[in-house]
Write a protein that holds these residues in place. Structure first.
Motif, short mmCIF file in Angstrom:
data_model
loop_
_atom_site.label_atom_id
_atom_site.label_comp_id
_atom_site.label_asym_id
_atom_site.label_seq_id
_atom_site.Cartn_x
_atom_site.Cartn_y
_atom_site.Cartn_z
N LYS A 167 0.83 -1.21 0.00
CA LYS A 167 0.00 0.00 0.00
C LYS A 167 0.86 1.26 0.00
O LYS A 167 2.04 1.22 0.34
N ASN A 186 -17.05 15.84 11.91
CA ASN A 186 -16.84 14.49 11.38
C ASN A 186 -16.05 13.66 12.40
O ASN A 186 -15.11 14.16 13.01
N HIS A 188 -14.41 9.59 13.05
CA HIS A 188 -14.09 8.26 12.55
C HIS A 188 -13.93 7.33 13.75
O HIS A 188 -13.42 7.74 14.80
N ASP A 233 -7.29 7.47 -0.42
CA ASP A 233 -8.36 7.69 0.55
C ASP A 233 -7.94 7.13 1.90
O ASP A 233 -7.91 5.92 2.10
N LEU A 235 -9.42 7.00 4.75
CA LEU A 235 -10.43 6.29 5.52
C LEU A 235 -10.82 4.95 4.91
O LEU A 235 -11.32 4.07 5.62
N SER A 236 -10.61 4.78 3.62
CA SER A 236 -11.04 3.55 2.95
C SER A 236 -9.90 2.61 2.57
O SER A 236 -10.11 1.41 2.42
N ASP A 237 -8.70 3.15 2.41
CA ASP A 237 -7.60 2.34 1.89
C ASP A 237 -6.91 1.50 2.96
O ASP A 237 -6.12 0.60 2.64
N TYR A 238 -7.19 1.78 4.24
CA TYR A 238 -6.47 1.11 5.32
C TYR A 238 -7.45 0.54 6.34
O TYR A 238 -8.51 1.13 6.60
N THR A 239 -7.11 -0.60 6.92
CA THR A 239 -7.96 -1.22 7.92
C THR A 239 -7.82 -0.50 9.26
O THR A 239 -6.87 0.27 9.47
N ASN A 240 -8.75 -0.76 10.17
CA ASN A 240 -8.67 -0.17 11.50
C ASN A 240 -7.39 -0.56 12.22
O ASN A 240 -6.74 0.27 12.87
#
Length: 325
Positions: A167, A186, A188, A233, A235-240
């Motif tokens: 990544k 916002n 997260h 992105d 917020l979307s490209d990586y896991t928690n």
């Protein structure tokens, strides 16, 4: 010209036995901790803080708060110039890996995190200072950060990077004590409350030339937002789990290096301006000399000028001018 530059990637483990290599910038977060008579205690305590912070955020199926530990790799990148007979250490970053003691799984984390660069030392501690010497108003040199940005973009688009990392990098820095940040509303689940700043800082402009955009988030139980620089992105490209590994690592470093901001005794509010002058904060038990770090940045910038910028000036200028990334 692009074929005249390749990269060599080396990896070393950051643990309590770590010793910096000869090519490591001494001002780098992890290298600075591994010096002096308290070096091993510094490293052990830092790693303990990282693991504790990780488990405080990864609470699911983790009743005792000890399920995970973070393993750190130092990724050192050398730039091979022209015919590969000359090399220069251009980038040093961190790679996180997460050890799940329940499943005995080793989970790959994020590459980037900390960011170290001799060329950035030159830009900020030599070029920028010389440009503003004896000037009545502060200004920025033409194409400031252009060469550095092209080197970074060329590296993350190189075959060497793609063969080693799945990544794109995420770099996590302190917020600027010269800027004001406002909550956006916002939130997260891992990164926490998002902030925005008015305008763009010099650091933000510099990293933009590296192809990176920035968002500011204050994770749960943090007291100040962190700056996350990324492509794509966030917020979307990586896991928690990946994001938690970056938060726990870089927030720990910031608590050590900027305790006035990140180890303050009260949290950032709706409108927040960081300050290195406020006194309501706690110190960690980890020894660090911030003044010495600033002095070393100048020395390292001059080293870069002597061994990289001046000897290869014509090659670098021609390459950077033709770089299309």
């Amino acid at each position: 010209m692009n074929n005249d530059f390749t990269f060599t990637i080396k990896s070393s483990l950051f643990d309590e036995n770590y010793n910096p290599s000869e090519n490591t910038r001494i001002t780098t977060n992890f290298a600075n901790l591994a010096r002096g008579k308290n070096r091993q205690e510094n490293l052990r305590n830092t790693l303990g803080m990282i693991n504790n912070r990780f488990n405080s955020l990864a609470t699911w199926d983790n009743p005792k708060g000890d399920r995970y530990s973070v393993e750190l790799e130092i990724i050192s990148v050398e730039m091979n110039i022209a015919d590969n007979s000359n090399i220069f250490p251009v980038i040093e970053i961190l790679k996180t890996n997460i050890i799940d003691t329940k499943t005995h799984e080793r989970i790959e984390g994020i590459v980037g995190n900390n960011f170290s660069s001799y060329v950035r030392d030159y830009d900020f501690s030599v070029l920028l200072l010389e440009h503003n010497k004896n000037q009545s108003e502060f200004s920025i040199p033409d194409n400031f950060g252009g060469l550095h940005g092209n080197i970074f973009k060329y590296f993350i688009n190189s075959s060497e990077y793609k063969e080693n990392f799945k990544k794109s990098p995420v770099i996590c820095l302190s917020v600027s004590n010269k800027d004001t940040y406002h909550r956006t509303g916002n939130q997260h689940p891992v990164l926490g409350i998002e902030y925005q700043q008015n305008g763009a800082s010099l650091t933000e402009k510099y990293f933009k030339k590296m192809g990176l955009q920035v968002r500011y988030f204050m994770p749960q139980n943090s007291v100040a937002p962190l700056a996350f620089y990324f492509t794509g992105d966030l917020l979307s490209d990586y896991t928690n789990i990946e994001l938690i590994s970056t938060i726990s690592t870089m927030e720990t470093f910031q608590k050590i290096y900027r305790p006035e901001i990140y180890n303050a005794n009260s949290a950032a509010g709706q409108c927040y301006q960081p300050s290195l002058n406020q006194q309501d904060y706690s110190l960690t038990k980890i020894v660090y000399d911030r003044e010495e770090r600033s002095q070393l940045a100048i020395e390292q910038g001059k080293f870069t000028e002597e061994h990289f910028i001046k000897p290869y000036k014509n090659i670098l200028e021609q390459w950077s001018a033709n770089c299309t990334l």
